[in-house]
Enzyme design. Sequence first.
Site, mmCIF file in Angstrom:
data_model
loop_
_atom_site.group_PDB
_atom_site.id
_atom_site.type_symbol
_atom_site.label_atom_id
_atom_site.label_comp_id
_atom_site.label_asym_id
_atom_site.label_seq_id
_atom_site.Cartn_x
_atom_site.Cartn_y
_atom_site.Cartn_z
ATOM 1 N N ARG A 1 23.362 -70.581 -7.006
ATOM 2 C CA ARG A 1 24.607 -69.855 -7.316
ATOM 3 C C ARG A 1 25.825 -70.652 -6.861
ATOM 4 N NH1 ARG A 1 29.246 -67.795 -4.318
ATOM 5 N NH2 ARG A 1 29.997 -65.970 -5.409
ATOM 6 N N THR B 1 39.908 -65.737 -2.103
ATOM 7 C CA THR B 1 38.736 -65.547 -1.249
ATOM 8 C C THR B 1 38.084 -64.234 -1.661
ATOM 9 O OG1 THR B 1 37.967 -65.329 1.047
ATOM 10 C CG2 THR B 1 40.137 -64.446 0.563
ATOM 11 N N GLY B 2 36.803 -64.100 -1.400
ATOM 12 C CA GLY B 2 36.111 -62.864 -1.759
ATOM 13 C C GLY B 2 35.034 -63.105 -2.793
ATOM 14 N N SER C 1 30.723 -69.220 7.451
ATOM 15 C CA SER C 1 31.003 -69.077 6.015
ATOM 16 C C SER C 1 31.585 -70.329 5.371
ATOM 17 C CB SER C 1 31.947 -67.891 5.782
ATOM 18 O OG SER C 1 33.018 -67.948 6.680
ATOM 19 N N GLY D 1 33.404 -64.317 -5.618
ATOM 20 C CA GLY D 1 33.796 -65.372 -6.538
ATOM 21 C C GLY D 1 33.597 -65.017 -7.996
ATOM 22 N N THR E 1 35.552 -67.809 3.320
ATOM 23 C CA THR E 1 36.088 -69.039 2.711
ATOM 24 C C THR E 1 37.454 -69.402 3.272
ATOM 25 O OG1 THR E 1 35.002 -68.579 0.636
ATOM 26 C CG2 THR E 1 36.958 -69.938 0.502
ATOM 27 N N THR F 1 33.876 -73.580 1.075
ATOM 28 C CA THR F 1 33.049 -72.421 1.465
ATOM 29 C C THR F 1 31.572 -72.753 1.415
ATOM 30 O OG1 THR F 1 32.722 -70.066 0.985
ATOM 31 C CG2 THR F 1 32.748 -71.523 -0.893
HETATM 32 C C1 SD4 Z 1 32.397 -67.341 -3.181
HETATM 33 N N1 SD4 Z 1 34.731 -66.907 -2.948
HETATM 34 O O1 SD4 Z 1 31.533 -68.190 -3.047
HETATM 35 C C2 SD4 Z 1 33.560 -67.385 -2.249
HETATM 36 C C3 SD4 Z 1 33.216 -66.622 -1.019
HETATM 37 C C4 SD4 Z 1 34.375 -66.120 -0.283
HETATM 38 O O2 SD4 Z 1 35.324 -64.698 1.130
HETATM 39 O O3 SD4 Z 1 35.483 -66.443 -0.493
HETATM 40 N N2 SD4 Z 1 34.215 -65.219 0.578
HETATM 41 O O4 SD4 Z 1 32.331 -66.433 -3.999
#
Ligand code: SD4
Length: 335
Positions: free
Chosen positions: A223, A246-247, A93, A249, A195, A213
């Site tokens: 994207r 994180t998560g 990731s 986005g 991330t 990330t």
């Molecule tokens: C995103 N926030 O590209 C990042 C991905 C991520 O845990 O953090 N995943 O959206």
Amino acid sequence: MKSRREFIKIGTVGGVALLSANSCAADQTPEEANVPVDFEPSQPITKPIVVSTWNHGLDANKAAWTVLEAGGTALDAVEKGVRVTESDPENTSVGLGGLPDRDGNVTLDACIMDHHSNCGAVAYLQHIENPISVARKVMEDTPHVLLAGDGALEFALDKGFKKTNLLTAKSKEAWENWLKESEYQPQINSENHDTIGMLALDEEGNLAGACTTSGMAYKLHGRVGDSPIIGAGLFVDNEVGAACATGVGEAVIRTAGSAIVVELMRHGKTPQEACEEAVARIISKHKDLTNMQVGFIALDKNGNVGCHSVYAGFNIALRDKNHEEMVDAKYEKEW
Ligand code: SD4
């Protein structure tokens, strides 16, 4: 206040306990789980300190710590720290070995910010193993904050970065398996690593942060998520504190997540309370929370830490001179 965490001793480092936390809310009612409780490390935290997202944060923190313990800057620490994760081909990731977009391209996003509010970022960068170092060059060697795509790649090559094939056999195989169904949906919490966002407070009392990330696995080509967006994936204000996300986005960008966490701290919230309110904001702004995992970490000027997430499963790695540990974030929802 009741502790949400149960700590398990898993080893020793230099005679100091190395601790891991497991989640937390099993013995609590939902009402109790909604009561804000400040972050509780297993031992008092001292400056300098580094905190980062997910299990891969432990190894990244080790590298960052070599800088901090030698009296180095938070900025050098966070760059050195997250480079470890970027260069790990097993991590799918971040950086090398990151899962590609739906067309098979590994595209990377990263940003970095220091205690003077200098910042630099790259978005949709391909073929470069350590985007965080390119982001730092953008910060230090240009009048700009964010370079994207081909321009970012050209800039990196000009600065002496080498082109690398980032699509490892493992990630290629995962992508080829995904292609069989090609079901487009953002994938988060995959294998419990994602991330890396890292925040550090150095001996001088200065803060810095980094975030890097490969973004959502199998995303639409082109994207870009929150991770290279200052104020979304990362924000540092040396008067107050720092935060990273994180998560998903898109949810973080919509709510200016990390900037909000820092502003909440400026107005008197603890780092934990600030993360909880930012998560509450995400929940209130999204009718459909399916797969909408977001986690925040915050670190204030005094070394206080907070973390919180929408769903269970988010954890953070913390290191200071006395100990290192993994802590499971409190959360609002079970999957
Ligand atoms: C995103 N926030 O590209 C990042 C991905 C991520 O845990 O953090 N995943 O959206």
